[in-house]
Design an enzyme around this catalytic site. Structure first.
Site, short mmCIF file in Angstrom:
data_model
loop_
_atom_site.label_atom_id
_atom_site.label_comp_id
_atom_site.label_asym_id
_atom_site.label_seq_id
_atom_site.Cartn_x
_atom_site.Cartn_y
_atom_site.Cartn_z
N HIS A 113 0.82 -1.21 0.00
CA HIS A 113 0.00 0.00 0.00
C HIS A 113 0.86 1.26 0.00
O HIS A 113 0.33 2.37 0.00
CB HIS A 113 -0.92 -0.03 1.23
CG HIS A 113 -2.08 0.92 1.14
ND1 HIS A 113 -2.25 1.96 2.02
CD2 HIS A 113 -3.11 0.99 0.27
CE1 HIS A 113 -3.34 2.62 1.72
NE2 HIS A 113 -3.90 2.05 0.66
N LYS A 115 3.32 4.33 -1.25
CA LYS A 115 3.48 5.15 -2.44
C LYS A 115 4.78 5.94 -2.29
O LYS A 115 4.82 6.96 -1.59
CB LYS A 115 2.31 6.11 -2.63
CG LYS A 115 0.96 5.43 -2.93
CD LYS A 115 0.18 5.13 -1.70
CE LYS A 115 -1.19 4.54 -2.03
NZ LYS A 115 -1.90 4.11 -0.82
N ASP A 120 17.30 9.23 -8.44
CA ASP A 120 18.75 9.45 -8.36
C ASP A 120 19.29 9.47 -6.94
O ASP A 120 20.38 9.99 -6.69
CB ASP A 120 19.14 10.76 -9.07
CG ASP A 120 18.94 10.68 -10.57
OD1 ASP A 120 18.88 9.55 -11.10
OD2 ASP A 120 18.83 11.74 -11.22
N HIS A 285 -9.13 10.93 1.04
CA HIS A 285 -8.23 9.80 0.89
C HIS A 285 -6.93 10.04 1.64
O HIS A 285 -6.03 9.20 1.63
CB HIS A 285 -7.94 9.55 -0.59
CG HIS A 285 -7.33 8.22 -0.89
ND1 HIS A 285 -6.00 8.08 -1.22
CD2 HIS A 285 -7.86 6.98 -0.90
CE1 HIS A 285 -5.73 6.80 -1.43
NE2 HIS A 285 -6.84 6.11 -1.24
N LYS A 287 -3.96 10.74 4.57
CA LYS A 287 -3.48 10.09 5.80
C LYS A 287 -2.43 11.01 6.40
O LYS A 287 -1.21 10.78 6.26
CB LYS A 287 -2.87 8.71 5.49
CG LYS A 287 -3.79 7.77 4.69
CD LYS A 287 -3.43 7.79 3.23
CE LYS A 287 -4.11 6.72 2.40
NZ LYS A 287 -5.52 6.59 2.48
N ASP A 292 0.77 19.48 18.25
CA ASP A 292 1.38 20.71 18.77
C ASP A 292 1.95 21.54 17.63
O ASP A 292 1.30 21.68 16.60
CB ASP A 292 2.41 20.37 19.84
CG ASP A 292 1.75 19.76 21.09
OD1 ASP A 292 0.53 19.96 21.27
OD2 ASP A 292 2.44 19.08 21.86
#
Length: 400
Positions: A113, A115, A120, A285, A287, A292
């Site tokens: 899952h 991404k 380089d 979608h 996350k 603080d």
């Protein structure tokens, strides 16, 4: 988590595909040596086709290109799409491909899952955005609201090493790129991963530590919210000690059962002072979270059993006041302009009959990872596709 926090990084927040895709595609277009790309979803649409083209052009310049997609999330790429890449030397790998049963995908659990893109060894991207047109605003009312970050500096070495480990079974020859470690900014950051071996609870533990340390404000924007009791307790405890705790959750979900499950937890949180907003402009979608004035995280991990107990996930933890404030201002605007507040009065209404249902559902789902663990787990492998293969669960022979 064994990795150290490293200073001297530059981190830029990227909001939705409009920010993300141009930056990723430009980085690939400027690649000189190597592109390592991992994604859950890659579709044959205008976004996937643009990615395909910049990858092909990079390979034709002599850049080493390694692409990993998930066998469940990317299950239907047509053969010509893949062949166009593999024929120019792009290495295309599928994580845990499985045959279909009565036309249905069977490899639901323990997915790749993450991404991540590393170019380089000196520039990287990490977040929750896949390669599909539904991350663009012109997709319509179901376009996803999502986040990623662009990173340069010493922490890129951690992302590069992580991608190399994932690719190790099929990376021939091994990567010779040496990540750049010179400072590019003033941000402190660290990569935290979840896997099914030594880092099963790493991301959840970092959330717990951050929530326990909160003294002023705590904001979580998460697409699939159904955490275990420990995280729920820390959110409630933070609110009890006077922390401004705000959750931004799905109000227009891409899957309706997601909101139904999250709402089972609302009463528990609201009665101790947690503020809950449902984002209603488009499917959420993202996350992301902040605590603080310094701590933030952006990544692929939801706060649900799949992400916290099964999937391979990756989040970047960030310590920087400017980044934290930028994310806070964006989420505050999101809450004020595009969200609907959830009130305790609304949740208490009819609670007498919903309470037994909430209790039963919470404890069943909370123990779902344990129950699923009773069943045999398929091997998580990488299969390298040949030019005439397609991602349909019945792949041609390749390296595993």
């Amino acid at each position: 988590m064994n990795r150290p926090w490293v200073d001297g990084n530059s981190v830029q927040l990227l909001i939705n595909g409009e920010d993300y895709y141009p930056r990723v595609f430009a980085a690939i277009a400027n690649a000189q040596e190597e592109v390592l790309l991992e994604t859950f979803i890659l579709f044959d649409d205008k976004v996937g086709q643009e990615l395909q083209q910049v990858l092909i052009e990079a390979a034709q310049r002599g850049v080493r290109v390694e692409v990993v997609v998930d066998g469940y999330g990317t299950a239907d790429l047509p053969q010509p799409f893949i062949s166009a890449m593999t024929e120019v030397g792009i290495s295309f790998h599928v994580f845990d491909p499985q045959p279909r049963l009565i036309g249905m995908r069977t490899n639901l659990f323990r997915r790749l899952h993450r991404k991540i893109v590393v170019v380089d060894g000196e520039q990287a991207f990490i977040g929750g955005i896949n390669y599909s047109a539904d991350h663009l605003g012109d997709y319509g009312p179901m376009a996803k609201q999502d986040y990623a970050v662009e990173v340069t500096g010493p922490v890129v070495a951690q992302l590069h090493a992580s991608s190399r480990r994932l690719l190790a079974p099929v990376l021939e020859p091994p990567s010779q790129v040496r990540p750049v470690r010179e400072p590019t900014g003033k941000v402190s950051a660290v990569l935290v991963e979840r896997d099914n071996q030594r880092q099963r609870n790493a991301i959840e533990e970092q959330y717990l530590l951050a929530f326990r340390s909160a003294r002023k404000r705590l904001v979580v924007a998460n697409a699939y919210f159904f955490p275990g009791y420990r995280l729920l307790r820390e959110l409630r405890n933070a609110a009890r000690r006077g922390v401004q705790v705000t959750l931004i959750l799905q109000g227009q979900p891409d899957m309706r059962w997601v909101r139904a499950l999250s709402r089972l937890l609302y009463n528990y949180l609201l009665r101790d002072g947690v503020t809950i907003y449902e984002y209603c402009q488009r499917p959420l979608h993202g996350k992301v979270a902040l605590v603080d004035d310094e701590w933030s995280t952006v990544g692929s991990s939801n706060l649900d059993p799949l992400s916290l107990a099964f999937n391979l996930e990756a989040n970047l933890l960030i310590r920087d006041r400017a980044f934290n404030q930028h994310l806070y201002e964006h989420l505050s605007e999101l809450g004020a302009q595009h969200c609907k507040p959830v009130t305790l009065e609304r949740m208490v209404h009819g609670y007498w009959w919903r309470a037994p249902l909430i209790f039963m559902c919470f404890h069943i789902i909370r123990r779902f990872p344990v129950i699923a663990g009773w069943f045999p787990a398929h091997r998580q492998t990488l299969q390298s596709l040949q030019p005439d293969a397609e991602v349909d669960g019945n792949l041609h022979e390749g390296k595993t």
